[in-house]
Every structure is written in structure tokens, then in C-alpha cells.
Scaffold this active site. Structure first.
Site, PDB file in Angstrom:
ATOM      1  N   ASP A  56       0.941  -1.344   0.086  1.00 58.96           N
ATOM      2  CA  ASP A  56       0.038  -0.154   0.027  1.00 58.96           C
ATOM      3  C   ASP A  56       0.706   1.228  -0.097  1.00 58.96           C
ATOM      4  O   ASP A  56       0.613   2.312  -0.816  1.00 58.96           O
ATOM      5  CB  ASP A  56      -0.965  -0.093   1.056  1.00 58.96           C
ATOM      6  N   HIS A 112      -5.690  -3.533   5.251  1.00 62.34           N
ATOM      7  CA  HIS A 112      -4.928  -3.704   3.952  1.00 62.34           C
ATOM      8  C   HIS A 112      -6.281  -4.465   2.752  1.00 62.34           C
ATOM      9  O   HIS A 112      -5.968  -5.276   2.271  1.00 62.34           O
ATOM     10  CB  HIS A 112      -4.035  -4.934   4.102  1.00 62.34           C
TER      11      HIS A 112
END
Length: 332
Positions: free
Chosen positions: A151, A178
């Protein structure tokens, strides 16, 4: 001797991840485990002229036990990849059992190892591993990590495409979880400082949150983000090894962790995020794993709203993963 075990080493993430770990100078033994093909992957990597000795194991002949025994670091990319139309819930139904079985092996044969969990959905698989380790009374919150590095890598890449900055130099804190709306990029804290319009921030935020969908679509059903995820996993593993083997201080990386890993800062953060037991944020690594959980700092009203949306989603994911009965144990 520094032994690293990769569980799920023959898959789309596992193979490039194992390659990158073979190139890491800290690794002296690389143990590859999977239900198929791991001896072949090990033989292939074994021809690379770096010192790490590579071995491959299958379930037969206590392969998991042999792969895990004396491991310093364990990386888990095992499980099925996401396909078009597949939700994180779909993934959970398949991957939960795989991760639970591997966690049981870790509890029995490598309870002191650092464990990096890549298997999706990370928001739920990390609690699964924790609950299994708790059942076996070997849970150390400082040594369990959900790998959310991708990310941050995407945030650096995508924001640099807009700003023209060098993506290698850009860092964007990404907090929450996530998956989709649980991914909260803090573009207001980008380093070096950069300015974006409201429209740019909204577009960047959405792209960072759903960057995985770009890959699934582009591969036309043939796979998901494997190469970028492998690089992210290898980067995080390298940071763990730098801190725990070489003793390097001040290493900051993002990770989805159990907040009790840092009693003081974790409790403060838990209060700030609606009582969540797990949260992804920058952590400082040390010789024992998690040295401290960093502060979130000041965030914008837009980012506060993103966090408000993420919290209930995270709560549901954590509850789904944490179904294992909690036993009364003395933790490290």
C-alpha cells in the site's frame, strides 16, 4: 546462521519472493514449503551464486516441520490469489483454513520466529495466526506482522506520477488495514512535502485503495498483484533482518499489527481508533521485533472521514478472523 522459511513458495508471490530472499546477504538458509513444486523451485534458486543454501519441502515426510525448525523468520504468501469478481470474503473462506494450519505448525515448531503474513485478507488472517499462537500459549505480539508494505509502495508510485517527484524518495504513511476502504493514505503527511488539489487527493486515495483491482483487471483473470507484492514482502523481510540480525536502529516500516505489541502507544492508538485490536501504521523495528508503534499525528478532515469509514470494516474483519477460543496464557 539465519534461516528464513517461505510457506507457499511455489505460488505467484512465493517464487519471486523466494528469489529476492535468496539475494539477501543476511539469509544463510532458505527453506521453501508448499503443497507442490517446492523442491523444483529450490533446485532452480540453488543455482544462484549467493551463500544462502536452499531446500524445498512438501507435506510428506514432515515437510512443514522440517521447513520451520530453527527458522528465524517465516514469510507466509500461501493461499489462492484474488480473481475477477472475487471479494475479500471469498478469499477468506479459502485462505483461512490454509493460514490456520500453517500457524499451528509455527506454534509447534518455530514459536520464537518472526512471522510475516502476506496471505489475504490480511485484516483477518493476522488475527487467525494470533489466535492459534494464543491457543498454544506462544504468542509474542512483537513478532507478528501483517505485510501492508505494498500500500505504501503504491502510494509512493501513484503520487509521484502526479507530482513528478522521484518515487524512490517519496514516503506516504498509510494506516488502517489492507483492503479497499480500510486503506487510508495520509497524503497530508507525504514526505518530501507536496501539494495536491482536492480532486487529485480523492483520485489518488481511490487508486491507492483499489490498486490491486488494476492488476487483476489488466491480467484478465490470469492473476493478481504477485510481482509487486513479492517485492513489498522482500522489502519488509529485509527490514526485519536488518533490525533483528544486524541490530540496525531507527528502521520505520508500515505493518498491520496487534496493538498490544506496544503497551503505551498501542493503548493510546487503540483508543483513537474505536477500540480496534489490530491496526496498520508505521512501526519502528528493533532487535525484538516491534520496538514501538509510531503516532498518527495530525490528519485532515478528509482523512478523518476515511478513517471513520475504515474502522467498522476493520472491526468486522478482525472479528471474522479471531474466532479461535482465547486461552489464558502468559504472553511474552
Amino acid at each position: 546462521m539465519v534461516k528464513v522459511a517461505v510457506l507457499g513458495a511455489s505460488g505467484g508471490i512465493g517464487q519471486p519472493l523466494s528469489l529476492l530472499l535468496k539475494l539477501n546477504e543476511c539469509v544463510t538458509e532458505l527453506a521453501l514449503y508448499d503443497i507442490v513444486n517446492s523442491p523444483g523451485v529450490a533446485a532452480d534458486l540453488g543455482h544462484i551464486n549467493t551463500p544462502a543454501r536452499v531446500t524445498g519441502y512438501l507435506p510428506a515426510d514432515e515437510g512443514l516441520k522440517r521447513a520451520l525448525t530453527n527458522a528465524h523468520l517465516i514469510v507466509i504468501p500461501a493461499g489462492v490469489p484474488r480473481k475477477p469478481g472475487m471479494t475479500r470474503d471469498d478469499l477468506f473462506k479459502i485462505n483461512a483454513g490454509i493460514v490456520r494450519d500453517l500457524a499451528t505448525g509455527i506454534a509447534q515448531h518455530a514459536s520464537n520466529a518472526y512471522v510475516l503474513i502476506i496471505s489475504n485478507p490480511v485484516n483477518s488472517t493476522v488475527p487467525i495466526v494470533v489466535e492459534v499462537l494464543k491457543k498454544h500459549c506462544v504468542f509474542n505480539p512483537k513478532k507478528i506482522f501483517g505485510v501492508t508494505t505494498l500500500d505504501v509502495i503504491r502510494a509512493s508510485t501513484f503520487s509521484s506520477e502526479v507530482s513528478g517527484a522521484d518515487p524512490c524518495e517519496v514516503r506516504v504513511p498509510v494506516v488502517g488495514g489492507h483492503s479497499g476502504p480500510t486503506i487510508v493514505p495520509l497524503l497530508s503527511q507525504i514526505s518530501p512535502p507536496q501539494s495536491f488539489s482536492k480532486e487529485q487527493i480523492e483520485k489518488l486515495t481511490h487508486r491507492i485503495q483499489y490498486g490491486g483491482d488494476e492488476v487483476v483487471k489488466a491480467k484478465d483473470g490470469a492473476g493478481s498483484a504477485t510481482l509487486s507484492m513479492a517485492q513489498a514482502g522482500a522489502r519488509f523481510a529485509a527490514s526485519i533482518l536488518e533490525a533483528t540480525v544486524k541490530g540496525k536502529a531507527g528502521i520505520i516500516e508500515p505493518s498491520y499489527v496487534c496493538l498490544e505489541a506496544d503497551k503505551d502507544r498501542g493503548a493510546h492508538l487503540k483508543s483513537a481508533v474505536g477500540g480496534l485490536e489490530y491496526f496498520s501504521h508505521n512501526i519502528e523495528l528493533g532487535p525484538e521485533g516491534i520496538h514501538k508503534i509510531c503516532e498518527i499525528g495530525d490528519i485532515t478532515e478528509y482523512e478523518k472521514k476515511l478513517l471513520e469509514t475504515a474502522i467498522p470494516e476493520l472491526k468486522l474483519s478482525i472479528e471474522k478472523g479471531a474466532k479461535t477460543t482465547i486461552t489464558n496464557c502468559i504472553y511474552f
